[in-house]
Design an enzyme around this catalytic site. Structure first.
Site, mmCIF file in Angstrom:
data_model
loop_
_atom_site.group_PDB
_atom_site.id
_atom_site.type_symbol
_atom_site.label_atom_id
_atom_site.label_comp_id
_atom_site.label_asym_id
_atom_site.label_seq_id
_atom_site.Cartn_x
_atom_site.Cartn_y
_atom_site.Cartn_z
ATOM 1 N N GLU A 255 1.147 -1.241 -0.301
ATOM 2 C CA GLU A 255 -0.004 0.378 0.178
ATOM 3 C C GLU A 255 0.573 0.829 0.033
ATOM 4 O O GLU A 255 1.410 0.980 0.702
ATOM 5 C CB GLU A 255 -0.939 -0.181 1.131
ATOM 6 N N ASP B 128 -8.146 2.004 6.515
ATOM 7 C CA ASP B 128 -7.211 1.881 4.753
ATOM 8 C C ASP B 128 -7.183 0.553 4.367
ATOM 9 O O ASP B 128 -7.052 0.471 3.596
ATOM 10 C CB ASP B 128 -6.549 3.156 4.929
#
Ligand code: 0RA
Length: 639
Positions: free
Chosen positions: A429, A506
């Site tokens: 990520e 997230d």
């Protein structure tokens, strides 16, 4: 005296059997992890379900006690209490102490036990700190208790009277913490999910789950409509394109088959099949038979009614299953389970029976409901057109391969090895974590693919749209497998695909998006066990010369407890992967020695997929909130 002597003789043999179970619990219940712990419950519940399927029991109660005991209570005939000729022990004691005893005492009917075929009770007893059984039969109450590892405290005895017409069996046990070293705490949601599934699959049986660890925690599952209600639930947040669930059942040569289907306006299919209540994740002959019949009947109907023209390409299985929700439940007296995880039904005779049952019913349905038939066939034809468009799009992509490869290479730091079996790809990520990961990796075997944007949510996208998403195209190119009709697992370039995201909301969101993508479009990589979640630590603790990385607050507390009382370690909390330097990342998350990887199972991916399915039609709840509420799921992944 004589009786006691006899009892001792049998006892020795019996305990040798139970001792074998304690030596190798994994051989009997798969593992001693949380999964194995819950397996104990299934073994006892399966016995009660068997009694219900034999027609003698309607109510089953499962109670999680305060001390994480489990009680399973049924209103069946009550286990037989007389003396068993072979063992000289009561049948009850035989069932609980002799391996492989279960089946022989069954009064016919299907044995649904998850692969153990009725040996369950003795295995559970062997792996318990203690177990008690109480039976009501013929106006009497019988009781026996076993201690650690299945040792009977004394023989079965009568302890009182009950109403003549009251019958049933109650089993209570406590899993032995010396065997279940990871945890002996039951997870309510795991129990509730499976008990609900059992209630759907066995219509008319009432199953109640109580959790005495919390006040007023209780659920009741009773579905007189069986798998029809199951399909209704699966389609709850979707938009069905015809009114009622379509249901067929049939029985041939003692093999029973039920199918329930309903189409919705989505582009994906949700197909679950079971045999004797066991989820046949890998499919098998029951699934093949129904699928084959569905494809054939829809094509025939479309041709006969000139909806498809003589020269048009036929509708494929994928086309006719777009938007389909389907449950298949087979009950078989002698099922053969095959496949990697023994969840594929192998009995060849079932293919034709499934085809017969489905085609007879569905043919009549199409004849009698021309409006619905037309809606279903139009949907399949639209799916076919989209498939052709995707094919064109792929051909275009292929012509642009040179360009694509350049784009991909820009992002992908590939490994130098071409041997997939030792190659790993970390999907990371964000660019900053991607940078650290590139510095931390072993270049020979570890590739890094940083994801910049959020990937597309594929729940509402067909393949052609998914292919227009750049992040998804990059992933496809990196994997090497192709997608859709061209997918080929043999071309997979990495045998470990590691999702590396932050331990925050997230991060979970991205992880769930990736799992959904894999589940929908690359299922075999999950089934093959190639997908993992990395577990970056939450804290770095420096104490003198010792550096310790810990995964959770609990682990931090545990570590602190091992230090002297006046110790003042320096505790550093990582806010995310981006905060870790290459050394931290290498030490904790990437290199083989210390890292913890969690293999993603089809169940995990299904759960991820379901989160999105549940989200559809729930626009009141913002997506992030929902995921926060589902933190439990995220946590489960982090075990
Ligand atoms: C075989 C025969 C009979 C009862 C059972 C099995 C039985 C087993 C279990 C396990 C959990 N609950 C159960 N309930 C019943 C009785 C046969 C008879 O009464 O003639």
């Amino acid at each position: 005296m004589a009786q006691e002597k006899h009892y001792d003789d049998s006892d020795i043999q019996v305990l040798e059997g139970l001792e074998a179970v304690r030596k190798r619990p994994g051989m009997y219940i798969g593992s001693t992890s949380e999964k194995g712990l819950h397996h104990l419950v299934w073994e006892i519940v399966d016995n009660a379900i068997d009694e219900a399927l034999a027609g003698y029991c309607d109510d089953i109660e499962v109670i999680i006690g305060k001390g994480n005991t489990i009680t399973v209570k049924d209103d069946g005939r009550g286990m037989p209490t007389g003396i068993n000729d072979k063992t000289g022990l009561s049948t009850v004691e035989t069932i609980f102490t002799v391996l492989h005893a279960g089946g022989k005492f069954g009064g016919g009917g299907y044995k649904v036990s998850g692969g153990l075929h009725g040996v369950g009770a003795s295995v559970v007893n062997a792996l318990s700190s203690w177990l008690e059984v109480t039976i009501c039969r013929e106006g009497k109450i019988y009781y026996q208790k076993f201690e650690k590892g299945g040792h009977p405290v004394e023989p079965l005895k009568e302890i009182g009277e009950c109403e003549e017409n009251r019958t049933g069996t109650t089993v209570t046990f406590k899993a032995d913490p010396e065997i279940f070293t990871e945890t002996t705490i039951y997870n309510y949601d795991i129990l509730a999910k499976r008990l609900q599934e059992l209630a759907f699959l066995n219509k008319g049986i009432r199953i109640i789950l109580f959790d005495e660890r919390e006040e007023d925690k209780k659920q009741e599952f009773l579905y007189n409509g069986g798998i029809i209600e199951y399909v209704n639930m699966l389609n709850k947040n979707k938009t069905p394109i015809h009114k009622d669930v379509i249901y067929f059942e049939g029985i041939e040569d003692g093999i029973e088959l039920e199918v329930a289907i309903q189409y919705n306006d989505s582009y994906n299919s949700s197909l679950y099949s079971f045999t004797n209540n066991i989820n046949t994740y890998e499919g098998g002959t029951h699934e093949d038979g129904v699928k084959r019949a569905l494809t054939r009947l829809i094509n025939n109907y479309a041709k006969n009614n000139k909806i498809l023209k003589e020269n048009d390409d036929a509708l494929t299985g994928e086309d006719v299953r777009e938007g389909l929700t389907m449950i298949i439940s087979c009950k078989h007296p002698d099922p053969q389970f095959e496949g990697q995880t023994k969840t594929k039904l192998g009995n060849p005779e079932v293919r034709k029976i499934a085809d017969d049952v489905f085609s007879e019913g569905f043919e009549r349905f199409l004849m009698e409901n021309p409006d619905e038939a037309r809606i279903i066939i139009d949907k399949a034809i639209t799916a076919k057109n989209a498939r052709m468009a995707a094919k064109k799009a792929r051909e275009l992509t292929r012509r642009k391969t040179a360009l694509d490869t350049i784009n991909t290479i820009g992002k992908l730091a590939d490994c130098t090895s071409k041997d997939a079996s030792i190659s790993e790809i970390f999907i990371v990520e964000g660019d900053s974590a991607g940078g650290s990961a590139k510095d931390a990796r072993i270049p020979k075997t570890q590739a890094i693919l940083p994801l910049r944007g959020k990937i597309l949510n594929v729940e509402k996208a067909r393949l052609d749209r998914a292919l227009s998403n750049e992040e998804i195209r990059t992933i496809i190119t990196a994997f090497g497998t192709g997608i859709g009709e061209e997918f080929n697992i043999d071309n997979l370039r990495y045998h470990k695909i590691v999702i590396m995201t932050d331990a925050d909301v997230d991060g979970s969101h991205i992880r769930i998006l990736l799992l959904t993508l894999f589940y929908r479009f690359f299922k075999p990589i999950i089934e093959g066990g190639y997908v993992y979640a990395a577990q970056p630590p939450l804290y770095k603790v420096v104490y003198g010369k010792n550096i310790k990385y810990v995964l959770s607050d609990e682990e931090l507390a545990e570590y602190r407890a091992t230090l002297p009382p006046n110790a003042k370690p320096v505790v550093n909390r990582f806010k995310g992967l981006g905060e870790m330097d290459a050394i931290d990342l290498r030490e904790t998350t990437m290199h083989n020695d210390n890292r913890v990887l969690k293999r993603i199972t089809v169940d995990d991916a299904m759960a991820a997929d379901k989160i999105f399915t549940d989200l559809m039609g729930e626009d009141v709840l913002p997506r992030k909130d929902f995921i926060e509420q589902n933190a439990q799921f995220v946590k489960n992944l982090d075990i």
